[in-house]
Design a protein around this motif. Structure first.
Motif, mmCIF file in Angstrom:
data_model
loop_
_atom_site.group_PDB
_atom_site.id
_atom_site.type_symbol
_atom_site.label_atom_id
_atom_site.label_comp_id
_atom_site.label_asym_id
_atom_site.label_seq_id
_atom_site.Cartn_x
_atom_site.Cartn_y
_atom_site.Cartn_z
ATOM 1 N N GLY A 1 -0.524 -12.106 -0.715
ATOM 2 C CA GLY A 1 -0.569 -12.617 -2.079
ATOM 3 C C GLY A 1 0.702 -13.331 -2.490
ATOM 4 N N ALA A 2 0.558 -14.260 -3.419
ATOM 5 C CA ALA A 2 1.726 -14.913 -4.011
ATOM 6 C C ALA A 2 2.462 -13.911 -4.886
ATOM 7 C CB ALA A 2 1.293 -16.114 -4.844
ATOM 8 N N TYR A 3 3.780 -14.008 -4.924
ATOM 9 C CA TYR A 3 4.567 -13.054 -5.705
ATOM 10 C C TYR A 3 4.297 -13.207 -7.195
ATOM 11 C CZ TYR A 3 8.502 -10.189 -7.179
ATOM 12 O OH TYR A 3 9.273 -9.205 -7.759
ATOM 13 N N GLY A 4 4.010 -14.405 -7.635
ATOM 14 C CA GLY A 4 3.715 -14.642 -9.043
ATOM 15 C C GLY A 4 3.012 -15.968 -9.216
ATOM 16 N N VAL A 5 2.470 -16.203 -10.405
ATOM 17 C CA VAL A 5 1.765 -17.456 -10.689
ATOM 18 C C VAL A 5 2.689 -18.644 -10.466
ATOM 19 C CG1 VAL A 5 0.616 -18.790 -12.495
ATOM 20 C CG2 VAL A 5 0.196 -16.338 -12.314
ATOM 21 N N SER A 6 3.950 -18.490 -10.832
ATOM 22 C CA SER A 6 4.933 -19.577 -10.673
ATOM 23 C C SER A 6 5.755 -19.415 -9.400
ATOM 24 C CB SER A 6 5.870 -19.610 -11.888
ATOM 25 O OG SER A 6 5.133 -19.765 -13.081
ATOM 26 N N ASP A 7 5.465 -18.380 -8.629
ATOM 27 C CA ASP A 7 6.215 -18.114 -7.395
ATOM 28 C C ASP A 7 5.278 -18.147 -6.199
ATOM 29 O OD1 ASP A 7 8.891 -17.679 -8.376
ATOM 30 O OD2 ASP A 7 8.179 -15.800 -9.246
ATOM 31 N N ARG A 8 4.541 -19.263 -6.056
ATOM 32 C CA ARG A 8 3.583 -19.372 -4.965
ATOM 33 C C ARG A 8 4.256 -19.714 -3.640
ATOM 34 N NH1 ARG A 8 0.502 -23.609 -6.210
ATOM 35 N NH2 ARG A 8 1.453 -24.107 -8.214
ATOM 36 N N HIS A 9 5.574 -19.958 -3.673
ATOM 37 C CA HIS A 9 6.336 -20.173 -2.443
ATOM 38 C C HIS A 9 6.899 -18.857 -1.892
ATOM 39 C CE1 HIS A 9 9.332 -19.871 -5.554
ATOM 40 N NE2 HIS A 9 10.313 -19.865 -4.680
ATOM 41 N N ILE A 10 6.733 -17.770 -2.659
ATOM 42 C CA ILE A 10 7.140 -16.441 -2.200
ATOM 43 C C ILE A 10 5.871 -15.634 -1.933
ATOM 44 C CG2 ILE A 10 8.345 -14.305 -2.787
ATOM 45 C CD1 ILE A 10 10.200 -15.959 -4.554
ATOM 46 N N VAL A 11 5.748 -15.138 -0.717
ATOM 47 C CA VAL A 11 4.523 -14.451 -0.298
ATOM 48 C C VAL A 11 4.827 -12.975 -0.052
ATOM 49 C CG1 VAL A 11 2.662 -14.353 1.407
ATOM 50 C CG2 VAL A 11 3.636 -16.556 0.734
ATOM 51 N N ARG A 12 3.913 -12.153 -0.520
ATOM 52 C CA ARG A 12 4.015 -10.708 -0.337
ATOM 53 C C ARG A 12 2.931 -10.292 0.652
ATOM 54 N NH1 ARG A 12 5.149 -6.445 -4.663
ATOM 55 N NH2 ARG A 12 4.004 -4.596 -4.030
ATOM 56 N N TYR A 13 3.348 -9.805 1.804
ATOM 57 C CA TYR A 13 2.432 -9.321 2.831
ATOM 58 C C TYR A 13 2.443 -7.790 2.784
ATOM 59 C CZ TYR A 13 3.267 -14.019 4.819
ATOM 60 O OH TYR A 13 3.399 -15.376 5.024
ATOM 61 N N THR A 14 1.264 -7.181 2.633
ATOM 62 C CA THR A 14 1.168 -5.719 2.577
ATOM 63 C C THR A 14 0.417 -5.206 3.796
ATOM 64 O OG1 THR A 14 1.130 -5.790 0.159
ATOM 65 C CG2 THR A 14 0.431 -3.740 1.208
ATOM 66 N N PHE A 15 1.005 -4.243 4.465
ATOM 67 C CA PHE A 15 0.401 -3.610 5.638
ATOM 68 C C PHE A 15 0.093 -2.161 5.276
ATOM 69 C CE2 PHE A 15 3.093 -7.023 6.989
ATOM 70 C CZ PHE A 15 2.419 -7.642 8.024
ATOM 71 N N SER A 16 -1.188 -1.814 5.253
ATOM 72 C CA SER A 16 -1.589 -0.450 4.919
ATOM 73 C C SER A 16 -2.992 -0.211 5.449
ATOM 74 C CB SER A 16 -1.541 -0.229 3.395
ATOM 75 O OG SER A 16 -2.403 -1.120 2.718
ATOM 76 N N GLY A 17 -3.436 1.034 5.358
ATOM 77 C CA GLY A 17 -4.762 1.373 5.856
ATOM 78 C C GLY A 17 -4.705 1.921 7.276
ATOM 79 N N ARG A 18 -5.868 2.285 7.791
ATOM 80 C CA ARG A 18 -5.964 2.975 9.079
ATOM 81 C C ARG A 18 -5.453 2.124 10.239
ATOM 82 N NH1 ARG A 18 -11.023 4.961 8.579
ATOM 83 N NH2 ARG A 18 -10.288 6.997 7.847
ATOM 84 N N ALA A 19 -5.759 0.836 10.219
ATOM 85 C CA ALA A 19 -5.328 -0.023 11.331
ATOM 86 C C ALA A 19 -3.805 -0.157 11.368
ATOM 87 C CB ALA A 19 -5.979 -1.398 11.205
ATOM 88 N N HIS A 20 -3.170 -0.155 10.211
ATOM 89 C CA HIS A 20 -1.701 -0.221 10.169
ATOM 90 C C HIS A 20 -1.094 1.053 10.744
ATOM 91 C CE1 HIS A 20 2.397 -0.656 8.860
ATOM 92 N NE2 HIS A 20 2.302 0.366 8.026
ATOM 93 N N ARG A 21 -1.727 2.186 10.464
ATOM 94 C CA ARG A 21 -1.193 3.468 10.943
ATOM 95 C C ARG A 21 -1.375 3.628 12.448
ATOM 96 N NH1 ARG A 21 -5.040 6.919 7.525
ATOM 97 N NH2 ARG A 21 -5.235 5.445 5.814
ATOM 98 N N ALA A 22 -2.310 2.880 13.029
ATOM 99 C CA ALA A 22 -2.713 3.121 14.416
ATOM 100 C C ALA A 22 -1.642 2.716 15.425
ATOM 101 C CB ALA A 22 -4.009 2.365 14.714
ATOM 102 N N ALA A 23 -0.771 1.780 15.065
ATOM 103 C CA ALA A 23 0.210 1.291 16.041
ATOM 104 C C ALA A 23 1.528 0.936 15.358
ATOM 105 C CB ALA A 23 -0.348 0.063 16.768
#
Length: 412
Positions: A298-320
């Protein structure tokens, strides 16, 4: 007469409890092992800006938090909304709070009548009674008790889970829909049924103003609760349940065991800044499929579309286990695939990892909270609060902090 009170934990619940107690005329010392306020929402440096890797969006129904921010002079809000896109049969479908009718149509399309009826009953409970947006809400507690408090995967069918429920649980709890129970579902729908903003200047100014009123002892890890109780008139433990359990054990073994029954899930967040916008104006976030360790882009904010927030969570993230370099390589490949925007140059990056990032609550959670309260009531001038009390949102943490501070004030 003013009491000398210690609050352990500089996250949202601890800040709320400390604020309530200080405004009631008591002397408060706020302890945290981090050197800065905010807990998992503490500021991080990205390039020349201080941003937030944890929770930052504030619903318009967040009355407790907004009153707190206003008292500290932080009233400059900017629109954020809800904007989330996922692939549906080869086509991208966007849930957007500025296009409610079309979003609702695509969301409800093809949902079986049984699931639609069950979902609408929960929606009605949340709409008609504010308490049902939080843990322990009477409507959700009664509904869950009637069905044995099943997981959301047991209660709802696969279509609704794929379209909505899993994206909510993995985002709010870092958990799959077979790991979150019905009694807690009001916390998720409460988010969907709100409209979100964020402070234009971030939380930095708010933390700075707060520090002018409450003594903050950052970089201080409390390891001996009894020794601290001997130094202060009263203590509030405002830590995640697992950390509170470690502090209470072995002096209050039964209470510690109850706290350990609250589940937490890990997560990693990468904030990356690019030399051009990574998103267009229409889509600002992409929900990832269940098999991916990456849960949201996701974009960090409406005016901050050049800053990206990547979230890693859930079962697949825990697996490795993956290195920071492996995570960002996977994330940027997916960003290019979903947005079609390739060639942007990354300027800066910061990575945050939490072993206990998200509270996933527990089965029959309100019954567990009642047992925790009974155990705490036997301990003199001690209160417990945290994200397991009313929910993991910032507003829920504030309400929990206020509620438990008020209990202590009645004793004092």
């Amino acid at each position: 007469m003013a009491a000398d009170i210690a609050v352990i934990g500089g996250g949202w619940s601890g800040m709320a409890a400390a604020w309530r107690l200080q405004r009631a005329g008591h002397m408060v010392s706020l302890y945290d092992e981090q050197d800065r306020l905010g807990g998992r929402s503490a500021s991080v440096q990205l390039g020349d800006r201080m941003l937030t890797a944890g929770g930052k969006n504030i619903g318009r129904k967040y009355s407790a938090f907004r009153s707190f921010a206003a008292e500290l002079g932080c009233t400059d809000w900017e629109f954020f909304g809800i904007n989330s896109t996922r692939s549906d049969g080869g086509r991208d479908r966007t849930i957007d709070s500025t296009r409610k009718l079309s979003s609702l149509f695509h969301l409800l399309k093809d949902i079986p009548a049984r699931d639609l009826g069950r979902g609408l009953r929960v929606v009605r409970a949340v709409r008609t009674r504010d308490e049902n947006r939080f843990l322990g809400g009477p409507g959700l507690t009664a509904m869950a008790a009637k069905h044995g408090d099943p997981t959301l995967a047991e209660y709802f069918g696969p279509t609704l889970r794929k379209k909505l429920i899993r994206s909510l649980t993995v985002r709010m709890n870092g958990a799959e829909d077979d790991e979150v129970h019905l009694e807690c579902f009001g916390t998720h729908l409460g988010m969907v049924m709100d409209t979100f903003e964020q402070l234009s200047s971030g939380f930095g100014e708010l933390f700075e103003q707060f520090g002018k009123y409450v003594s903050f002892r950052g970089g201080t890890r409390v390891t001996d609760l009894e020794a601290l109780r001997g130094q202060h008139d009263a203590v509030v433990v405002a830590l995640p349940a697992h950390a509170a359990a470690s502090l209470l054990d072995p002096a209050a073994q039964g209470l510690a065991e109850e706290l350990r029954g609250v589940r937490y899930f890990p997560a990693a967040v990468i904030l990356a800044e690019y030399d051009r916008p990574a998103f267009g104006a229409r889509e600002r976030a992409f929900v990832q499929p269940a098999g991916s360790p990456l849960s949201n882009i996701g974009a960090y904010g409406v005016s901050d579309r050049h800053i990206v927030r990547y979230t890693f969570s859930g079962r697949a993230h825990r697996a490795a286990e993956r290195s920071d370099e492996e995570l960002i390589e996977l994330a940027e490949a997916q960003l290019g695939k979903q947005t079609g925007r390739v060639g942007a140059r990354r300027i800066a990056m910061v990575v945050k990892r939490w072993e206990h990032a998200y509270c996933g609550y527990s089965r029959h959670h309100s019954a567990r909270l009642a047992r925790i309260d009974r155990a705490v009531n036997s301990l003199d001038k001690l209160e417990l609060t945290g994200d397991y009390r009313r929910g993991a949102s910032i507003e829920a943490c504030f309400r929990a902090g206020y509620e438990n501070a008020d209990k202590l004030l009645r004793v004092l």
